[in-house]
Design an enzyme around this catalytic site. Structure first.
Site, short mmCIF file in Angstrom:
data_model
loop_
_atom_site.label_atom_id
_atom_site.label_comp_id
_atom_site.label_asym_id
_atom_site.label_seq_id
_atom_site.Cartn_x
_atom_site.Cartn_y
_atom_site.Cartn_z
N HIS A 409 0.96 -1.12 0.26
CA HIS A 409 -0.02 -0.21 -0.02
C HIS A 409 0.81 1.19 -0.10
CE1 HIS A 409 -3.81 2.27 1.31
NE2 HIS A 409 -3.40 2.77 1.33
N ASP A 410 0.57 2.08 -0.94
CA ASP A 410 1.24 3.66 -0.87
C ASP A 410 0.91 4.81 -0.36
OD1 ASP A 410 3.48 2.77 -2.75
OD2 ASP A 410 2.15 2.65 -4.56
N CYS A 412 -1.35 7.49 1.30
CA CYS A 412 -2.34 8.95 1.08
C CYS A 412 -3.10 9.38 2.21
CB CYS A 412 -3.15 8.34 0.30
SG CYS A 412 -5.17 9.24 -0.21
N CYS A 425 -7.99 4.43 -1.39
CA CYS A 425 -7.32 4.12 -0.61
C CYS A 425 -7.55 3.80 1.33
CB CYS A 425 -6.03 5.28 -0.37
SG CYS A 425 -5.39 5.66 -1.87
N GLU A 454 3.54 9.25 -1.18
CA GLU A 454 2.22 10.40 -1.33
C GLU A 454 2.16 10.44 -2.56
OE1 GLU A 454 -1.30 11.35 0.37
OE2 GLU A 454 0.60 10.53 1.32
N ARG A 456 0.94 9.18 -5.67
CA ARG A 456 1.45 7.89 -5.83
C ARG A 456 3.76 9.38 -6.33
NH1 ARG A 456 -1.94 9.41 -10.92
NH2 ARG A 456 -3.62 7.99 -10.03
N ASP A 492 3.22 8.44 -12.76
CA ASP A 492 3.06 7.61 -11.70
C ASP A 492 4.48 8.11 -11.70
OD1 ASP A 492 3.41 5.73 -10.09
OD2 ASP A 492 1.44 4.77 -10.39
N ARG A 494 6.53 6.02 -8.70
CA ARG A 494 6.15 5.47 -7.54
C ARG A 494 8.05 4.20 -7.98
NH1 ARG A 494 0.58 3.33 -6.17
NH2 ARG A 494 0.51 3.65 -8.52
N SER A 516 -4.07 -6.43 -4.46
CA SER A 516 -3.73 -5.25 -5.13
C SER A 516 -4.85 -5.11 -6.54
CB SER A 516 -2.66 -4.75 -5.05
OG SER A 516 -2.11 -4.20 -5.97
N LYS A 521 3.01 -3.23 -10.11
CA LYS A 521 3.36 -4.15 -8.48
C LYS A 521 3.13 -5.46 -8.96
CE LYS A 521 1.65 -0.60 -4.96
NZ LYS A 521 0.26 -0.40 -4.29
#
Length: 583
Positions: A409-410, A412, A425, A454, A456, A492, A494, A516, A521
């Site tokens: 999990h990124d 947010c 999110c 945060e 992306r 993006d 990330r 996901s 990913k």
């Protein structure tokens, strides 16, 4: 490469010019001191004592000899060439080795009688210096005087600013490190990025500890609240649970952080006590997770209160008899980034020289040694790291028979913390935690990895500007990614190619349940050699009304889903305007 050579030559010239100016300043100071002494001295008075303070940045110190270089990792090679770390000066000329520890504001560890303590004679098992050394500002907290002179003027650094260093400089000899070597940390070597005076010549890493928080440490030093040579007391900071080395710790499976980073207190305790400033970059602990949605799910019977993984929250004195829901037992680890630059470059598919140049240029030249020290391959970038939450027995993760549920999990904060409904999110995170709990109660292990990326990895300022553009232009799924790209330049940032490192750190070879929808990913995980059995998208009932734009845009772009979203359908998905009132 020609451009890099030009930049390197320019930096050399700047450094040489600064040395010349610094020498002139020192000459003027000495001249003024001599004149003042001439006026106040009587014929019978003894001559003023010569300055006793020496610093690594002091131009009056003779050039230090270089030690033979070695390509092997670990500190044993360094010990062979220099002897003990007790003063970190065994490689200096004898005239300097006796005075340099005092000049650095430290002294060798001593006992209560004032006698030096030999190797291994520290009073605590995790590498703390003696009380006397602490009082000199050498290591343990307490008794430290903020940097400054007798008039209270803040300082703490040599008069000459060290803009950068070069491999060919006399005395420069980084501690050997062989990334990916094993089977123990001693073959690999310690990560040393400290710029305290006694470690400046032997550090083998660029950057600073604590990621983005390193800037706040600098502010504390600037205000005189923290000594420039302060080191933490690492007593009792070692992990309460073990994540043992696995196959993934060796070779090139992990390049974005140090897998040995949680064990520094134990592995390098003796060297730390002797003055080697090697610090943890991972910290592990145990805690509870307490989230309102989990209370609701427990009451609905989604998972039982088993008294082991899920426990009842205690009553609050102010609300006797009121059900306070549940809490989840978890093991967790915080990880700071430590980049092995050749490995990061290879993972991203770029040349190391290009990576170094762009990191230098696009941070406004924050770390010149990215260009001037190609011999140093380790970089501690000033960015956020990640937090790992493990539900269930961590030792079972390396067993290929263990069922593993994972939610990468990124971050947010708008949704995760404050419940914004413009994205999915928080509900997706809650769904991942719930599935991790169920997996652990079935005898498996659930893993939640929370990356500090945060918006992306574009940041909240950019994210909120994108929100404004979306709401002013008629928020639609068809323009979702384009709105981000025209504001940020990319949709993006990330770079998920680095994400699977943490899975290899945990010893995971198969993910039974990947919570996901991200194709990026998934591709990164599978591409790193980890098998994925099942993939789970966010349930329809958890998608907020205004988050439909995000989900449909992602599905249409290739995110995993059992639902099909065509080009025509994505044009019909609209978000609300600011002025819309939802009843």
């Amino acid at each position: 490469m020609a451009e890099l050579q030009q930049v390197l030559e320019l930096l050399r010239k700047l450094d040489t010019k600064q040395e010349e100016l610094s020498a002139q300043v020192e000459s003027l100071k000495s001249s003024r001191t001599c004149q003042c002494a001439h006026h106040i001295s009587s014929p019978t008075s003894p001559s003023p004592a010569s300055p006793s303070g020496l610093g690594l940045g002091d131009d009056r110190i003779p050039s230090l000899p270089s030690s033979p270089r070695t390509n092997s990792g670990g500190v044993e090679a360094l010990r062979q060439s220099r002897g003990s770390f007790s003063t970190l000066t065994s490689f200096l000329p004898s005239a300097l080795s006796s005075s340099l520890p005092i000049a650095l504001g430290s002294s060798p560890p001593s006992n209560s009688n004032g006698n030096s303590i030999s190797n291994g004679g520290t009073s605590t098992p995790y590498g703390n210096l003696s009380l006397e050394a602490a009082n000199h500002g050498a290591g343990a907290p307490g008794g430290l005087v903020p940097p400054g002179d007798k008039n209270g003027k803040k300082s703490g650094y040599p008069s000459r600013v060290v803009l950068t260093t070069y491999p060919s400089q006399a005395g420069i000899h980084p501690i050997p490190i062989n990334w990916g070597a094993g089977p123990t940390a001693r073959e690999r070597g310690p990560v040393v990025c400290s710029r305290i005076k006694s470690n400046l010549l032997i550090r083998n890493s660029i950057g600073a500890h604590a990621g983005s928080y390193s800037i706040y440490r600098a502010l504390s030093i600037a205000m005189g609240q923290l000594s420039t040579d302060w080191r933490p007391d690492l007593t009792n900071t070692h992990p309460p649970f073990v994540l043992p080395p696995t196959d993934g710790w060796f070779g090139d499976k992990i390049v974005s952080f140090d897998p040995w980073g949680a064990m520094s207190q134990e592995i390098w305790g003796k060297e730390y006590a002797e003055g080697l400033d090697v610090r943890p970059t991972i910290s592990q602990t145990k805690a509870h997770i307490k989230i309102e949605e989990l209370d609701v799910l427990a009451r609905k019977g989604e998972f039982p209160v088993d008294g082991d993984i899920v426990i009842k929250s205690p009553e609050l004195p102010a609300f006797p008899g009121v059900d306070q829901g549940v809490e989840v037992n978890t093991y967790k680890a915080a990880v700071d980034p430590v980049w092995y630059l050749p490995g990061v470059a290879a993972r991203l598919g770029v040349d190391e020289s290009v990576l170094r140049r762009t990191l230098f240029e696009d941070t406004g030249g924050m770390y010149p040694e990215l260009l001037t020290r190609p011999d140093i391959k380790i970089f501690l970038p000033p960015i956020g790291g990640m937090t790992i939450y493990i539900i269930g027995d961590p030792s079972k993760l390396k067993d290929p028979k263990t069922e593993v549920t994972c939610r990468p999990h990124d971050s947010c904060s708008g949704s995760d913390v404050f419940g914004s409904d413009i994205c999915t999110c928080r509900p997706y995170l809650i769904f991942g935690i719930s599935e991790a709990i169920k997996c652990a109660q079935r005898g498996g292990v659930g893993v939640i990895i929370y990356f500090q990326k945060e918006g992306r990895a574009l940041g909240e300022v950019v994210k909120y500007m994108v929100y404004n553009r979306r709401k002013r232009g008629g928020d639609s799924a068809a323009e979702y990614f384009n709105n981000t790209e025209v504001v940020a330049g990319v949709k993006d940032a990330r770079h998920q190619a680095l994400m699977p490192d943490v899975l290899h750190f945990l010893g995971i070879k198969r993910i039974d349940n990947l919570i996901s929808m991200s194709n990026m990913k998934y591709d990164a995980i599978v591409g790193s050699g980890i098998e994925v059995i099942n993939r789970y998208e966010i349930p329809e009932e958890l998608i907020p009304a205004d988050g439909r734009v995000e989900i449909d845009a992602k599905i249409q772009s290739g995110y995993f889903s059992k639902k099909e979203v065509t080009d025509d359908a994505v044009k019909k998905t609209k978000g609300r305007d600011w002025e819309d009132i939802v009843h």
